[in-house]
Write an enzyme that holds these catalytic residues in place. Structure first.
Site, PDB file in Angstrom:
ATOM      1  NE  ARG A   5      14.218 -15.759  24.583  1.00 37.97           N
ATOM      2  CZ  ARG A   5      14.661 -15.758  23.347  1.00 37.97           C
ATOM      3  NH1 ARG A   5      15.005 -14.634  22.792  1.00 37.97           N
ATOM      4  NH2 ARG A   5      14.739 -16.860  22.677  1.00 37.97           N
ATOM      5  CG  ASP A   6       8.667 -19.712  29.464  1.00 34.90           C
ATOM      6  OD1 ASP A   6       7.698 -18.960  29.727  1.00 34.90           O
ATOM      7  OD2 ASP A   6       8.535 -20.920  29.206  1.00 34.90           O
ATOM      8  CB  ILE A   7      10.812 -15.817  34.621  1.00 34.82           C
ATOM      9  CG1 ILE A   7      12.308 -15.898  34.336  1.00 34.82           C
ATOM     10  CG2 ILE A   7      10.564 -15.837  36.133  1.00 34.82           C
ATOM     11  CD1 ILE A   7      13.123 -14.791  34.960  1.00 34.82           C
ATOM     12  CG  ASN A  25       9.956 -22.612  33.595  1.00 34.77           C
ATOM     13  OD1 ASN A  25       9.891 -23.836  33.493  1.00 34.77           O
ATOM     14  ND2 ASN A  25       9.914 -21.797  32.563  1.00 34.77           N
TER      15      ASN A  25
END
Lengths: 180, 858
Positions: free
Chosen positions: B207-209, B213
């Protein structure tokens, strides 16, 4: 000892008029500095920390203030800053057209692009908080409109970081509850 | 503000002040124990919510929980969090700060990254959720994922996670500094895709690629950080005040819109956005209507003609597909995105361009739409049936998010399974490896490349890695949610079924069916659908209980859904199908004829359901010897099924095979042979070379030359069929035995009676030979011929006599006549010429039809 320093010193001994006098001097100066910034460009950025710092240098200069005086000055500056931004927002709202967008850099390093409505809401919320707990209102003002970090607030009040942080959270919660 | 209200606020504020002094767990307990009037409680609730919420004017939520300093990082350095001593700041974000930390062991120091979440866990339920999520994340073990080592809740209530410390550089900065080539960039992105696909199989969504990251380590490997942490952060915030962490520019439209039902498509978007950044130089650009600006155009706007040129075409198409606004239009899974990227790397046409002339190869599920359609029906039920399930009070306990993850999981699984594609990749790698060796004899190379069943190997691999994992995950992930577990296991059983892994499907199917029965009751459509699936599996496994199961299924459908329900008609057709090969073929015909009009009116005449029933009706007719009546049914079924599900559908192939066999029975063996030959490559493609169905067809291809006397031509085909069957079904299976006997007959005709005898004797020794009594006299007759050819006339006579007796029951008059002929010829032949007679056996065989062939291999 400069005039402002004396006034601050008097304020410390409980002279309310002295504090008002400090405000009377800080307000026009900040307004002048902010106004210069705002004319500087369409996308002006007002970093409250920098503004207050500039006002501090102009009024107090290199003099060493006692802790309490320092705190009083910052509280006054924060109140003045709030007043200036609200005035600006009201003026633009009354012109009913978008003037220059004001980017206000609040305390804590968060850059938020704030609308006039946001500011007026925040102003109203601060008034409500003042009714509930004036000290928390003051703390929030200093953090938001003078850009003080919690560490600076702790230093300027002589309280522990822990308790200042807790009070900030209380203030923040009250504000958030009234902004929702 | 009136004074009463003000006083309530003051009291609420005092309670908040007290609560803020406590750590997470204590806080929740204290909160639960407070005795206060409703007005104050309501205000305290608002304060707690305000405390936890990010606000644009007020900064991040609870940035400094209980008694913390304001980012004065130095004061935290040296602090202990759990067993970890913080040694320096690695980064600060809106929702967390990351520290380098050390844990002292007995004689070594372990370094890691500790992530302190900027929030307080408000109640025991969130705390429990945090712990559970943490355990799931800890199980992610992949070379391209920074592993979660530890985690917990610090003394002051701060949740923290400890991750493997990756010494590396952000992927975008690394690529730019290294001046990585587009290929290298895509290869790095592929590593991230693999990691993400792996996590999706474990039901974890990132959900936060974003580039921040993904680090590239010293060995040039991409490592994805912070898996599932966005979800932990959402989960651990008070429900009413959830604000989602995402990064503008890399967040999917549904995330930006604040939707809470985020699925794996979010990660497809994130990966697409990262790739966009790596290839075009910026995150995706949106135009005024929120449409994606073509990546090549955005590279051009950024002033890079070279990048624009690179992106135009396939990469534009791949990125556009990954970055579709509508999650449903994106690649159906990360695996599908990765597959397309690999195709780009291999200079092969990509799937993202639907209008290209390229036809997707090896899409096993698409080619096998019969069970696929069932699976889709199940999936449809899973979605449409949500309300139904809730009414059953089963899902009231569930999180909507968990239900979503079931559905995501299903679609990710369905989208990702592509045994044919995997087979093609294996083949590519194998050919590459072969050709990098010393030059091979072309014939040997040909044999190696074409003789290897890559799709079969791929299916093995899928089974061993992906599916086994998924079954375990389904069981572990939803221990207390039987309905969800049932839905997941049912889908997995269906996938196993589609891959023809009937044995593996069996326990999963049984578990799913039992769970449906327990949770939804016997009358529920999903329970009944699951039961029908059980019938199919039992039928394909050739189990003894298949008939009772099918009878029970039909009875339950009739009782709970009524006679005219389409599902009842399906159950009726199932039972009819099971009965085809039983003695009660007439009943099969009746049931299928009864089901057919219901299915046609419910699903349409061109539906697979109706077409299947019609084809089975053809089989029931053929079974009764009514081949002329069967042929038009087959033809209609083939036509309808092809139109419903494509010409490569399994049922289409099987009905064509049966129709060809009917041609043979109706006196057109050459027509049958031509059809078998045309079908064989399709069978290889669809089922793989090793599948019993392909081998059976190969046996049929060999039948024509074998009967026409071209034994040399028939031998290699027959041998492949026999040896394949031996591997696939074992030596005792009647099909294996039948092919063994066919091969023996060929060896005999080619003048190798010794070999024929060996094959026949082992065939005779098989314990299940009794199952197909029709084979026995044929084996005995062939043994007689082998003995005769070897000059052992006494043995030959004895075998012929036995064959004659065996052919009496069940009665096989043609064979009896043939054996009688051989016996009398044997006695008429002068001893010296016996061998010669046997060496010309085509004469004898030609006078009588060979054995009775059956659709299951003759």
């Amino acid at each position: 000892m400069g005039e402002i320093t004396e006034l601050l010193h008097s304020a410390r001994t409980g002279d309310g008029r002295a504090l008002d006098a400090v405000f009377e001097r800080v307000y026009p100066l900040l307004r002048q500095i902010a106004g210069a910034r705002l004319r500087g460009g369409a996308e002006a950025t007002l970093g409250v920390t920098a503004l207050v710092h500039e006002a501090y240098l102009k009024l107090v200069g290199a003099e060493q203030l006692e802790i309490a005086s320092h705190h009083h000055f910052l509280a006054c500056a924060a109140r003045a800053m709030r007043q200036i931004l609200i005035d600006h927002a009201r003026a633009r709202a009354s012109r009913r057209r978008g003037g220059d967008a004001v980017h206000i850099e609040f305390g804590g390093g968060d850059l938020a692009s704030v609308t006039d409505t946001d500011l007026l809401d925040l102003d109203a919320a601060l008034d409500r908080v003042d009714e509930i707990h004036p000290e928390l209102r003051k703390l929030a003002e200093m953090r938001l409109f003078a850009g003080l970090t919690l560490a600076e607030l702790a230093a300027s009040t002589g309280r522990s970081l822990r308790s200042v942080n807790r009070d900030w959270q209380r203030a923040r919660a009250l504000l958030a509850a009234h902004l929702a | 503000m009136d004074p009463a209200e003000r006083d309530q606020w003051r009291e609420a504020d005092r309670h908040l002040a007290a609560l803020l002094e406590l750590d997470g767990a204590m806080q929740a307990r204290a909160l639960a124990g407070l005795v206060i009037e409703p007005g104050v409680r309501e205000k305290l609730g608002r304060l707690l919510a305000g405390n936890a919420r990010d606000h644009p004017l007020l900064g991040g939520a609870a940035r400094e929980p209980a008694g913390r300093d304001d980012g004065a990082d130095e004061s935290r350095a040296g602090r202990l969090v759990g067993d970890w001593r913080l040694t320096g700041v690695l980064g600060h974000g809106g929702t967390a700060s990351v520290w380098r930390a050390e844990r002292s062991g007995h004689d070594y120091t372990h370094a890691a990254a500790v992530k302190l979440l900027h929030q307080v866990l408000a109640d025991p339920a969130t705390e429990a959720r945090f712990r559970r999520e943490r355990q799931i994340l800890a199980r992610l073990d992949h070379p391209h994922i920074a592993r979660l080592i530890d985690g917990g809740i610090a003394g002051d209530g701060t949740p923290y996670l400890v991750m493997a410390l990756v010494e590396g550089e952000r992927i975008d900065q690394w690529c730019d500094r290294e001046q990585a080539s587009p290929r290298q960039r895509v290869e790095l992105a592929l590593e991230v895709c693999e990691a993400t696909a792996y996590a999706h199989r474990q039901l974890v969504i990132h959900r936060d690629i974003k580039p921040g990251n993904i680090l590239v380590d010293g060995q040039g490997r991409a490592v994805l950080l912070d898996f599932g942490i966005a979800r932990i952060q959402d989960d651990t915030r008070p429900e009413a005040t959830v604000t989602r962490a995402f990064t503008p520019g890399y967040a999917a439209p549904e995330q930006r819109a604040g939707r809470s039902d985020l699925g794996t498509a979010v990660d497809v978007y994130g990966l697409g956005a990262v790739l966009h950044r790596l290839l075009a130089g910026s995150p995706p650009q949106l135009d005024a209507r929120d449409g994606l600006v073509a990546p090549s155009r955005s590279a051009l706007m950024a002033g890079s003609e070279a990048r624009a040129r690179l992106l135009r075409g396939d990469l534009d198409a791949i990125l556009a597909r990954a970055l579709e606004n509508d999650p449903g239009c994106r690649y159906e899974s990360v695996d599908a995105l990765a597959a397309d990227l690999r195709r780009w790397l291999d200079h092969r046409p990509v799937a993202a361009r639907p209008r290209s002339s390229w036809r997707r190869l090896g899409k096993l599920l698409r080619r096998n739409p019969l069970p696929s359609a069932l699976a889709t029906a199940c999936l449809g039920l899973a979605l449409a049936g949500t309300a139904l399930l809730v009414r059953n009070q089963l899902l009231l306990e569930q999180h909507a998010r968990e239900l979503q993850s079931v559905v995501d999981f299903q679609s990710a699984m369905f989208g990702g399974l592509d045994a044919g594609e995997l087979g093609a990749r294996l083949r590519g790698g194998f050919v590459g490896a072969l050709d990098s060796q010393a030059p091979l004899d072309p014939a040997l190379r040909e044999e190696l490349v074409n003789g290897t069943d890559f799709t079969g190997i791929a299916v093995d691999l899928l089974d061993a890695t992906l599916l086994g994992e998924a079954v375990a995950a389904a069981r572990e992930r939803f221990p207390a949610q039987p309905a969800i577990r049932a839905a997941l296991l049912q889908d997995l059983a269906t996938i196993y079924y589609q891959l023809f892994r009937f044995d593996a499907a069996r326990p999963v199917q049984d578990e799913a069916s039992a769970l449906f029965l327990d949770t939804l009751g016997p009358a529920h459509p999903r329970t009944l659908a699951s039961l029908r699936q059980q019938v199919w599996l039992a039928r394909d496994l050739g189990e003894d209980g298949e008939l009772e199961l099918a009878e029970r299924s039909l009875a339950l459908h009739r009782r709970h859904l009524g006679e005219r329900d389409p599902a009842t008609a399906l159950a009726m057709a199932d039972l009819g199908t099971v009965l085809i090969s039983s003695p009660d073929t007439a009943r099969a015909e009746t049931l299928l004829r009864e089901a057919l009009p219901v299915l046609e009116s419910a699903y349409g005449a061109v539906s697979w359901q109706a077409a299947l029933a019609r084809g089975h009706l053809g089989m029931a007719l053929a079974q009764q010897g009514r081949h002329a009546e069967a042929a038009p049914e087959y033809e209609a079924a083939i036509d309808a099924y092809s139109r419903a599900r494509g010409a490569r559908a399994v049922a289409v192939l099987e009905f064509r095979n049966l129709l060809a066999w009917g041609h043979g029975r109706l006196g057109h063996p050459e027509r049958a042979h031509a059809e078998y030959q045309a079908l064989h490559p399709l069978y290889v493609e669809v089922f793989g070379r090793r599948d019993p169905r392909t081998l059976n067809l190969l046996n049929n291809v060999a039948a024509w030359p074998r009967r026409a006397g071209d034994h040399a031509g028939a031998e290699p085909l027959q041998r492949e069929a026999y040896e394949g069957m031996l591997r696939a079904l074992g030596p005792a299976h009647p099909m294996t035995v039948r092919m063994q006997v066919n091969l023996a007959e060929i060896a005999l005709h080619l003048g190798r009676p010794g070999e024929a005898r060996g094959l026949l004797e082992t065939a005779l020794a098989q314990p299940r030979l009794g199952d197909s009594a029709t084979d026995l006299p044929r084996i005995q007759s062939l043994l007689g011929q082998a003995a005769q050819a070897s000059g052992d006339l006494d043995a030959a006579r004895e075998w012929y006599a036995q064959a004659w007796r065996s052919a009496a029951s069940p009665s096989q008059p043609a064979l009896q006549r043939e054996v009688a002929g051989r016996l009398s010829a044997l006695d008429a032949t002068p001893p010296g010429q016996a061998g010669e007679a046997a060496r010309r056996p085509a004469l004898a065989v030609g006078t009588a039809p060979s054995t009775d062939p059956s659709p299951a291999g003759d």
